[in-house]
Write a protein that holds these residues in place. Sequence first.
Motif, mmCIF file in Angstrom:
data_model
loop_
_atom_site.group_PDB
_atom_site.id
_atom_site.type_symbol
_atom_site.label_atom_id
_atom_site.label_comp_id
_atom_site.label_asym_id
_atom_site.label_seq_id
_atom_site.Cartn_x
_atom_site.Cartn_y
_atom_site.Cartn_z
ATOM 1 N N LEU A 193 0.826 -1.206 0.000
ATOM 2 C CA LEU A 193 0.000 0.000 0.000
ATOM 3 C C LEU A 193 0.864 1.261 0.000
ATOM 4 O O LEU A 193 0.557 2.237 -0.695
ATOM 5 C CB LEU A 193 -0.933 -0.011 1.207
ATOM 6 C CG LEU A 193 -2.099 -1.014 1.161
ATOM 7 C CD1 LEU A 193 -2.824 -1.035 2.495
ATOM 8 C CD2 LEU A 193 -3.067 -0.655 0.046
ATOM 9 N N LEU A 241 -9.708 2.562 -2.345
ATOM 10 C CA LEU A 241 -9.136 1.222 -2.185
ATOM 11 C C LEU A 241 -10.261 0.200 -2.241
ATOM 12 O O LEU A 241 -11.186 0.232 -1.425
ATOM 13 C CB LEU A 241 -8.383 1.098 -0.854
ATOM 14 C CG LEU A 241 -7.875 -0.301 -0.498
ATOM 15 C CD1 LEU A 241 -6.827 -0.763 -1.504
ATOM 16 C CD2 LEU A 241 -7.310 -0.347 0.910
ATOM 17 N N GLY A 282 -11.142 2.764 2.995
ATOM 18 C CA GLY A 282 -10.627 3.245 1.729
ATOM 19 C C GLY A 282 -11.686 3.782 0.794
ATOM 20 O O GLY A 282 -11.391 4.026 -0.392
#
Length: 1206
Positions: free
Chosen positions: A594, A642, A679
Amino acid sequence: MSVPSSTMSNEDSTGAADRLDSEPLHMPGSSESDCSRALLRGRPSWQEISAPYTELDSGLLVTHVNHTHDLLRIQGHQTPSSDRQTSEEWLSNHSLERTGLTLSHLLAQSKSVTASREGVRKQMELSSSIVSEFESRLYEMLELYHRRMRWLQEGSRKVFGLVRGSRVGVLIDASDANCESGRLQDLRRNLLCLIDEQLCHKKQLYLLSFGTETMLLWDSPRDVNPRRLQEAQQWVQQLGGTGGCNLLSALKRGLPCREINSLLIILGSCPDQTADVLSAYVEQCLLGRTLPLHAVAYNSNTPMTCAAVKALAQASKGRFHCGASDRQGAAHSSSDIDLLRREAQRAGDVLNQIKEMRQGLMGDTLISVTQEISTELDTLPPSCLLPKPPNHDGPLSIEMSNHLPKTSADWLKSNGLKAKKLCLYQVLAPNAYALLEEFVPILRKTVTSTLHEKAMVQCEWHDGTVKNVHVDPPILYNYQKQLGRAVLALEQRVEWLTSGSRQIWGTVCEKRVVILVDVSQMNSLYLIHIQHSLRLLLEQQLASKDSFNIIAFGTDVKPWCKDMAAATPENLQDAWQWILGLNCGGSRNIMGALKLAVELDLQAAPGRSQGVYLFTSGVPDQESAAVCGYVSESCAGGVLRLHVCLFSTAEPPLQDCIPPRFATTAETAATLRELARHGNGRFYWLREMGNVESDDIDALLAEMEKAVNYSQKCALLVDSLAQRTGRRQPQCDRTLQTPPSRERLRPPKLMAPRPTALMLARKQTRGDGLDDNTMSQKALTWRPASAKPNIPPAQPMRSWGSVDTDAKQKNKPEASQAVFYTEDGNSVGTVFKTYPKVKSVRKSIPSAALPKEEEFCSTKQWLKKFSIQKLKLDLHKLVSGPDCTHQKKLVPTVHKKVSAKYCTIFPSVQINGVVKHLQLTVRELEQYVTQTERVICRYVQRMQWLLSGSRRLFGTILEKKVCILLDTSGSMDPYLPEVKKELTSLIWEQLHRNGVSFGLLSFSDTVLAWRGALAEPTEEACHDAVQWAAQLRAHGSTCTLEALQAACGYGDTLGIYLLSDGKPASSCSLVLREAGRMTAGKHIAIHTISFNCSDSAANEFLRRLAQQRGGRFHRCHADLDAHLVAHRMLTDGFSDEDDPVLPVFEGDDLRKLVQEIGKARRFLTQARAFRALLLDKQKTADPDDFSMSRAYAGKPNAFVSSSTRS
């Protein structure tokens, strides 16, 4: 070069015209690659690309394509087209016999070791490579059959089948039944689709419609050209109902036509003639002539129509097709599909026989499959041995998307119910009125209008209020049709989302995309699946993006490119070659991946839509809170999102593969779901069998449930209106149709004067009144304020016949009234304050309150709260009320016992040997069926929970202090690795999570203890216990008594869980006696677990030991798969009481739960039988009796006396 018109024959000119009409016209600017892509898109998915009749140039072939086709036709090699062949023609080249894939072909490649003779079995030997290759070819052929069946169920072929022939006659059913409201539009649409897809490629057409009379479009068959096709389309648009279905007259017009070589009959209703008459006429007309009929039963499942279609096809040696045009419309029966299904069944039978061959025996023949063992396999990674899909290592076939990708939330903003103004409250709002209340000064109270009770229907609004609605059935009918179309669009969207790469990754909407791929050691056996998932993504979705990057992570993080790369075909191919070189290793460093994606790549283009797609199978190495915090901080601006794609595997793939952080499947899904929420992205959960969870699909399903709820509310409104109209309709009918009788011609009687208080009191005194709380009492007992209090008021006299005890007076329902003076003089009025409550003897169907979460308790305790009896769903008790008993009473006048009149109205059933009247209505039985199905589903879910995780072997841990006793004798050696793995799951899943203090003991010749006392379930203690269990070895005998003695020393309040596979080394009676002595006066429960023990005496000993000491007996079967049975029950429903058959469990928890499931299934079957009995009774009963039975069923108290008399 010009050719004179005189030298060209009519046949050549006709063929040239046909070719010009059939060949597509290319624009001058179109490239050759565009044309090739168009041809590839037009080819069916199952059709082979290679040309089957490729020959060397013998000097006779010329360049002109027409001369080439003529020469091939002369040589007898007419090029076949797979998309125009029937299944019989297609199977002549693709059957198992033609391709050499029958069992005889496989056995021909074997080597006979021993010949068969008396007393000796024949032995044969096959190479494993030959068997694997043969099996692979079978699977490919099976997939080919399924692809062709799917192709036959697309477009117009789904409705009408595959139309053969070059000169086709079409007979269309235009009867009133086939062209009724709702079917005519679908018929026209499907016929236009048939013309556009199949009939436009024919040479000649002959169209005819038939009802009571026949109607021709043309007098004779006409050549197909754009003008003729336009005439046919206009003729189809003008089709309408023309009476009956005289198919015989249509056959008399169509069969004599000699120009056609194929006749298509579209039959949508039952013909006027019988199937025998039609087939006999066809056989007589086709004597000495070959004209295959293609008979189609259009959207009709009636037996008469299907029988007529099959009879016509059989009489002409043609084909039949029974299809449907709805969205669930797979062909019910078809000649083409039936042939393919039989061939696919043959392939499945051969595969089953190959499985038997791998086990070493096929019939009376011993078969050994030899394998070549090589030491070089040890040095290869596990992914090299995994099966690969076709063309796995080949280049990508990149597809360009023609639509803008959207998430389901964005798609619903423009295509949802609210966007299309299909919300029920939007439709009802113009005709909805709120309840109005006004204060009436005369009555000194607030009153509500009752007009809505006669002209409106009350409906609960979305804000909880109740409104009066004018119900317009045509508007609601059109609204329900629009809802159906909206649900169809939603279902198509769901099907689109569950196809291709969208099933795994969802819709990739961002323009800049980074893919994070988990290649840890846990995924070593799933590397091919990961690569295939990435291949689908690269081919189908990434080509339309601006830039992309791929990052693979295990312990180390490896990017494909240092920066974001443009999504060109060259870069996509290069990325695919890099993916093919990936290997699995290490743990899951999700935090490192990440950071690399966020800090290096995506920050280069701020303000643009950016998406990170994480594909993993477990939780990260780091703490979940730290990862979620970092993701939440990075995605705070709203530009970066995300998305998490979880791929769940059943078990750890390798023996030496230890997960870096332990987490169950549910915990893993919860962690990654929370990560996606932080996310601002979406969560997808995929297993080997399909999708488990998808945010996109869940949003669509919620919208579909809302549409179904709106449709049900519409149905309730229409039913309420119909019931209200049904109560008043008979009066209206009699008023309009019945002639005026003599009584109606008489002058109306004058109304009686309103009774005064004195008159009512006199009636009460004479006994005419029966109610003690009447208005007369209020009038007689009233006295003015000036009256003396010592003068008693007048009391009404009781009726002579009413002698009631005080108890009866207390039980009698009373109604309180309030008296007031009206405006008309001294007139007195009354208003009821409370109404008497009538106690009904009928038992309503309760709504079962079932828990959503599982409770850690035994099945006995769980059923005390949620059994069929506790939920009040015992069908026998619901039917066995006091008013249901069927009895006969002696009538003195006829000197015999007779039944009441109402015994013939209600059906009689036997409940536990006693004849009862079935007074439950059809609606109540449907409610009971619905509630019972919910209860069975909950029971099956409980059974699945008991069979999952460590509960499969050890059962449910109930106590807060336990001691686990493991049998490590010599007989446990084959099963000890499995026990260790399940023990590890038990420690983390039940003991650590629930805070259970525990101790571990292993016993064989001696007793070996992990620690001397119970330990708290900390992480350090759990890790230590797992390491201690890993070094256990199986040896020696079974000292069960010594192990129990050691376990009882851990405390006076304890739960002992004894796992063994047989009887103890000492006497069983001695162990039972000593166990009772050691646990006397203590709160110690002994639970026994039989693991892979087939000795009935040993199982009986363990059962007695558990029953004697207040514990539970649990037996685990390694080869028993009850999950499949539970899955079938939850997916296929509960239509059959005996299918699927539940396994026989001997453990206490599962045995009691399965018994309760069986009891519920029996009640469900009986309820459905009762419902069918009521429906049959309603069809055959007298209308007066049926209305009377409904009246008595609605008023149970009125029926008690008559029923008890019967």
